[in-house]
Design a protein around this motif. Structure first.
Motif, PDB file in Angstrom:
ATOM      1  N   ALA A 105       0.881  -1.216   0.126  1.00 54.99           N
ATOM      2  CA  ALA A 105      -0.024  -0.176  -0.156  1.00 54.99           C
ATOM      3  C   ALA A 105       0.970   1.188   0.036  1.00 54.99           C
ATOM      4  O   ALA A 105       1.942   1.499   0.600  1.00 54.99           O
ATOM      5  CB  ALA A 105      -0.869   0.137   1.047  1.00 54.99           C
ATOM      6  N   ILE A 106       0.579   2.051  -0.823  1.00 52.24           N
ATOM      7  CA  ILE A 106       1.132   3.379  -0.828  1.00 52.24           C
ATOM      8  C   ILE A 106       0.025   4.665  -0.353  1.00 52.24           C
ATOM      9  O   ILE A 106      -1.000   4.905  -1.013  1.00 52.24           O
ATOM     10  CB  ILE A 106       1.719   3.844  -2.170  1.00 52.24           C
ATOM     11  N   GLY A 107       0.368   5.440   0.857  1.00 55.77           N
ATOM     12  CA  GLY A 107      -0.269   6.582   1.100  1.00 55.77           C
ATOM     13  C   GLY A 107       0.264   7.660   0.610  1.00 55.77           C
ATOM     14  O   GLY A 107       1.534   7.944   0.775  1.00 55.77           O
ATOM     15  N   PHE A 108      -0.265   8.454  -0.458  1.00 51.95           N
ATOM     16  CA  PHE A 108       0.170   9.588  -1.148  1.00 51.95           C
ATOM     17  C   PHE A 108      -0.626  10.898  -1.280  1.00 51.95           C
ATOM     18  O   PHE A 108      -1.853  10.611  -1.091  1.00 51.95           O
ATOM     19  CB  PHE A 108       0.807   9.418  -2.465  1.00 51.95           C
ATOM     20  N   TRP A 109       0.058  12.085  -1.193  1.00 51.80           N
ATOM     21  CA  TRP A 109      -0.527  13.290  -1.369  1.00 51.80           C
ATOM     22  C   TRP A 109      -0.191  13.885  -2.938  1.00 51.80           C
ATOM     23  O   TRP A 109       0.774  13.721  -3.307  1.00 51.80           O
ATOM     24  CB  TRP A 109       0.133  14.335  -0.377  1.00 51.80           C
ATOM     25  N   ARG A 110      -1.352  13.987  -3.633  1.00 50.33           N
ATOM     26  CA  ARG A 110      -1.128  14.316  -4.889  1.00 50.33           C
ATOM     27  C   ARG A 110      -1.897  15.644  -5.380  1.00 50.33           C
ATOM     28  O   ARG A 110      -3.096  16.000  -5.230  1.00 50.33           O
ATOM     29  CB  ARG A 110      -1.974  13.483  -5.939  1.00 50.33           C
ATOM     30  N   ASP A 111      -1.050  16.868  -5.679  1.00 46.67           N
ATOM     31  CA  ASP A 111      -1.652  17.977  -6.363  1.00 46.67           C
ATOM     32  C   ASP A 111      -1.505  17.946  -7.678  1.00 46.67           C
ATOM     33  O   ASP A 111      -0.401  17.815  -8.473  1.00 46.67           O
ATOM     34  CB  ASP A 111      -0.585  18.815  -5.788  1.00 46.67           C
ATOM     35  N   PRO A 112      -2.651  18.034  -8.491  1.00 46.14           N
ATOM     36  CA  PRO A 112      -2.654  17.923  -9.962  1.00 46.14           C
ATOM     37  C   PRO A 112      -1.767  18.980 -10.716  1.00 46.14           C
ATOM     38  O   PRO A 112      -1.245  18.727 -11.726  1.00 46.14           O
ATOM     39  CB  PRO A 112      -3.895  18.317 -10.209  1.00 46.14           C
ATOM     40  N   ALA A 113      -1.281  20.054 -10.011  1.00 47.68           N
ATOM     41  CA  ALA A 113      -0.538  20.971 -10.666  1.00 47.68           C
ATOM     42  C   ALA A 113       0.920  20.726 -10.213  1.00 47.68           C
ATOM     43  O   ALA A 113       1.922  21.214 -10.772  1.00 47.68           O
ATOM     44  CB  ALA A 113      -0.779  22.493 -10.395  1.00 47.68           C
ATOM     45  N   THR A 114       1.174  19.918  -9.258  1.00 48.05           N
ATOM     46  CA  THR A 114       2.708  19.850  -8.705  1.00 48.05           C
ATOM     47  C   THR A 114       3.255  18.600  -8.729  1.00 48.05           C
ATOM     48  O   THR A 114       4.419  18.484  -9.374  1.00 48.05           O
ATOM     49  CB  THR A 114       2.790  20.700  -7.386  1.00 48.05           C
ATOM     50  N   GLY A 115       2.605  17.530  -8.130  1.00 43.14           N
ATOM     51  CA  GLY A 115       3.259  16.377  -8.272  1.00 43.14           C
ATOM     52  C   GLY A 115       2.778  15.514  -7.151  1.00 43.14           C
ATOM     53  O   GLY A 115       1.844  15.682  -6.518  1.00 43.14           O
ATOM     54  N   VAL A 116       3.490  14.383  -6.750  1.00 39.02           N
ATOM     55  CA  VAL A 116       3.102  13.278  -5.857  1.00 39.02           C
ATOM     56  C   VAL A 116       4.128  13.050  -4.906  1.00 39.02           C
ATOM     57  O   VAL A 116       5.407  12.993  -5.161  1.00 39.02           O
ATOM     58  CB  VAL A 116       2.744  11.937  -6.485  1.00 39.02           C
ATOM     59  N   PHE A 117       3.689  12.791  -3.461  1.00 42.77           N
ATOM     60  CA  PHE A 117       4.692  12.463  -2.561  1.00 42.77           C
ATOM     61  C   PHE A 117       3.998  11.536  -1.694  1.00 42.77           C
ATOM     62  O   PHE A 117       2.777  11.552  -1.493  1.00 42.77           O
ATOM     63  CB  PHE A 117       5.191  13.575  -1.545  1.00 42.77           C
ATOM     64  N   GLY A 118       4.502  10.230  -1.492  1.00 44.56           N
ATOM     65  CA  GLY A 118       4.040   9.241  -0.756  1.00 44.56           C
ATOM     66  C   GLY A 118       4.873   8.438   0.161  1.00 44.56           C
ATOM     67  O   GLY A 118       6.077   8.357  -0.186  1.00 44.56           O
ATOM     68  N   LEU A 119       4.295   7.654   0.874  1.00 45.24           N
ATOM     69  CA  LEU A 119       5.133   6.476   1.836  1.00 45.24           C
ATOM     70  C   LEU A 119       4.392   4.955   1.445  1.00 45.24           C
ATOM     71  O   LEU A 119       3.307   5.057   1.313  1.00 45.24           O
ATOM     72  CB  LEU A 119       4.890   6.564   3.301  1.00 45.24           C
ATOM     73  N   GLU A 120       5.620   4.038   1.268  1.00 47.57           N
ATOM     74  CA  GLU A 120       5.227   2.833   1.059  1.00 47.57           C
ATOM     75  C   GLU A 120       5.155   1.674   1.966  1.00 47.57           C
ATOM     76  O   GLU A 120       6.489   1.733   2.395  1.00 47.57           O
ATOM     77  CB  GLU A 120       5.760   2.439  -0.570  1.00 47.57           C
ATOM     78  N   VAL A 121       4.282   0.926   2.174  1.00 50.85           N
ATOM     79  CA  VAL A 121       4.832  -0.328   3.011  1.00 50.85           C
ATOM     80  C   VAL A 121       4.286  -1.597   2.380  1.00 50.85           C
ATOM     81  O   VAL A 121       2.904  -1.263   1.867  1.00 50.85           O
ATOM     82  CB  VAL A 121       4.007  -0.140   4.368  1.00 50.85           C
ATOM     83  N   GLY A 122       4.893  -2.520   2.217  1.00 51.51           N
ATOM     84  CA  GLY A 122       4.454  -3.643   1.458  1.00 51.51           C
ATOM     85  C   GLY A 122       5.317  -4.739   1.948  1.00 51.51           C
ATOM     86  O   GLY A 122       6.188  -5.049   2.651  1.00 51.51           O
ATOM     87  N   VAL A 123       5.311  -5.931   0.856  1.00 48.65           N
ATOM     88  CA  VAL A 123       6.186  -7.333   1.039  1.00 48.65           C
ATOM     89  C   VAL A 123       6.965  -7.431  -0.265  1.00 48.65           C
ATOM     90  O   VAL A 123       6.501  -7.176  -1.470  1.00 48.65           O
ATOM     91  CB  VAL A 123       4.986  -8.661   1.386  1.00 48.65           C
ATOM     92  N   PHE A 124       8.075  -8.129  -0.209  1.00 45.11           N
ATOM     93  CA  PHE A 124       8.856  -8.247  -1.330  1.00 45.11           C
ATOM     94  C   PHE A 124       9.472  -9.777  -1.237  1.00 45.11           C
ATOM     95  O   PHE A 124      10.062 -10.014  -0.253  1.00 45.11           O
ATOM     96  CB  PHE A 124      10.038  -7.274  -1.421  1.00 45.11           C
ATOM     97  N   SER A 125       9.088 -10.306  -2.249  1.00 43.05           N
ATOM     98  CA  SER A 125       9.281 -11.975  -2.096  1.00 43.05           C
ATOM     99  C   SER A 125      10.445 -11.995  -3.451  1.00 43.05           C
ATOM    100  O   SER A 125      10.283 -11.823  -4.369  1.00 43.05           O
ATOM    101  CB  SER A 125       8.414 -12.863  -2.575  1.00 43.05           C
ATOM    102  N   PRO A 126      11.889 -12.411  -3.029  1.00 45.10           N
ATOM    103  CA  PRO A 126      12.851 -12.315  -4.018  1.00 45.10           C
ATOM    104  C   PRO A 126      12.710 -14.137  -4.587  1.00 45.10           C
ATOM    105  O   PRO A 126      13.402 -14.811  -4.264  1.00 45.10           O
ATOM    106  CB  PRO A 126      14.080 -12.508  -3.450  1.00 45.10           C
ATOM    107  N   PHE A 127      11.990 -13.886  -5.916  1.00 44.54           N
ATOM    108  CA  PHE A 127      11.566 -15.419  -6.481  1.00 44.54           C
ATOM    109  C   PHE A 127      11.057 -16.400  -5.861  1.00 44.54           C
ATOM    110  O   PHE A 127      11.484 -17.517  -5.695  1.00 44.54           O
ATOM    111  CB  PHE A 127      13.016 -15.607  -7.153  1.00 44.54           C
ATOM    112  N   GLY A 128      10.456 -16.044  -4.845  1.00 49.46           N
ATOM    113  CA  GLY A 128       9.279 -17.075  -4.247  1.00 49.46           C
ATOM    114  C   GLY A 128      10.118 -17.894  -3.200  1.00 49.46           C
ATOM    115  O   GLY A 128       9.313 -18.913  -2.792  1.00 49.46           O
TER     116      GLY A 128
END
Length: 253
Positions: A105-128
């Protein structure tokens, strides 16, 4: 300490389709969903180290994934999604398929005129699996994108990969250190239907123990490439083609 260094130089080409759609569950609460699937191949050139079989191999690749964006309040949003990357390689020992997965999941702030800033939390499986001692990890990082103009966007991301099941060194099991990832892109929108992008990604993983006695192993991967995107006349359907150059270094001591 004696060290062995193996470099793997690869070129990857992918073609695929992205499907984008929008739905509205309530009058003032819309969400957007996207999905993609693609396939291609990797051409490898091993330099250094030793090979049991011919070192030059081709790998068939398939990728897929999707995400959903849910607005919260104001410019704040949450993106939920994931993707997989499967490689099938024919080796001296027969066919070998490996799958890498990541999601979160990424929680982010998006201004249509400026850009995006967000924080990400998730899982990563290196080839399972625990191939070469690397394990599933928690992924924590940040994303940012700046809308330089109506035609150009610049983005970046980075963070840490914290192993889920690492054991203390000396226990006879694998001790996996915290890994790191980073990357970025530059996208140029030539028209309403055509866009060109360049990207770069870096990943570092380290482990020691189980598979190589009490040895330590560090793997670094750098991927640099480009992508062409074309928005078709079919609503929500995009075609894309990409190619990249990848360099991997495995340092075992």
């Amino acid at each position: 300490m004696k060290k062995f260094l193996t470099s793997i130089l690869g070129a990857t080409a992918l073609v695929g389709v992205s499907m984008m759609g929008a739905a509205q569950s309530e009058p003032d609460y819309p969400f957007a969903a996207t999905g993609f699937v693609g396939g291609g191949g990797t051409w490898l050139d091993f330099s250094g180290g030793k090979c049991i079989d011919d070192c030059d191999r081709d790998i068939a690749t398939i990728v897929g994934g999707g995400d959903m964006v849910i607005p919260l309040m104001g410019y704040w949003n949450v993106q939920l999604g994931g993707a997989f990357h499967t490689d099938h390689e024919d080796t001296f020992f027969g066919g070998d398929s490996t799958t890498q997965f990541q999601g979160g999941a990424i929680g982010f702030w998006r201004d249509p005129a400026t850009g995006v800033f967000g924080l990400e939390v998730g899982v990563f499986s290196p080839f399972g699996d625990e191939r070469d001692g690397f394990q599933n990890s928690v992924k924590i990082g940040g994303v940012v994108e700046y809308f330089f103009s109506d035609m150009i966007t610049i983005g970046g991301f980075g963070g840490a990969l914290i192993p889920m099941n690492s054991e203390p060194f000396g226990s006879g099991k694998t001790d996996v250190d915290t890994g790191f990832y980073a990357g970025g892109h530059l996208t140029y929108y030539a028209s309403d239907n055509l866009a060109f992008a360049g990207f770069a990604r870096f990943l570092e993983l380290s482990s020691k123990g189980r598979f190589r006695g009490l040895s330590e192993q560090t793997t670094q991967s750098l991927n640099i490439g480009g992508k062409v995107r074309y928005l078709t006349s079919m609503p929500g359907v995009e075609l894309y083609a990409s190619g990249s150059y990848q360099r991997c270094e495995n340092d075992t001591s």
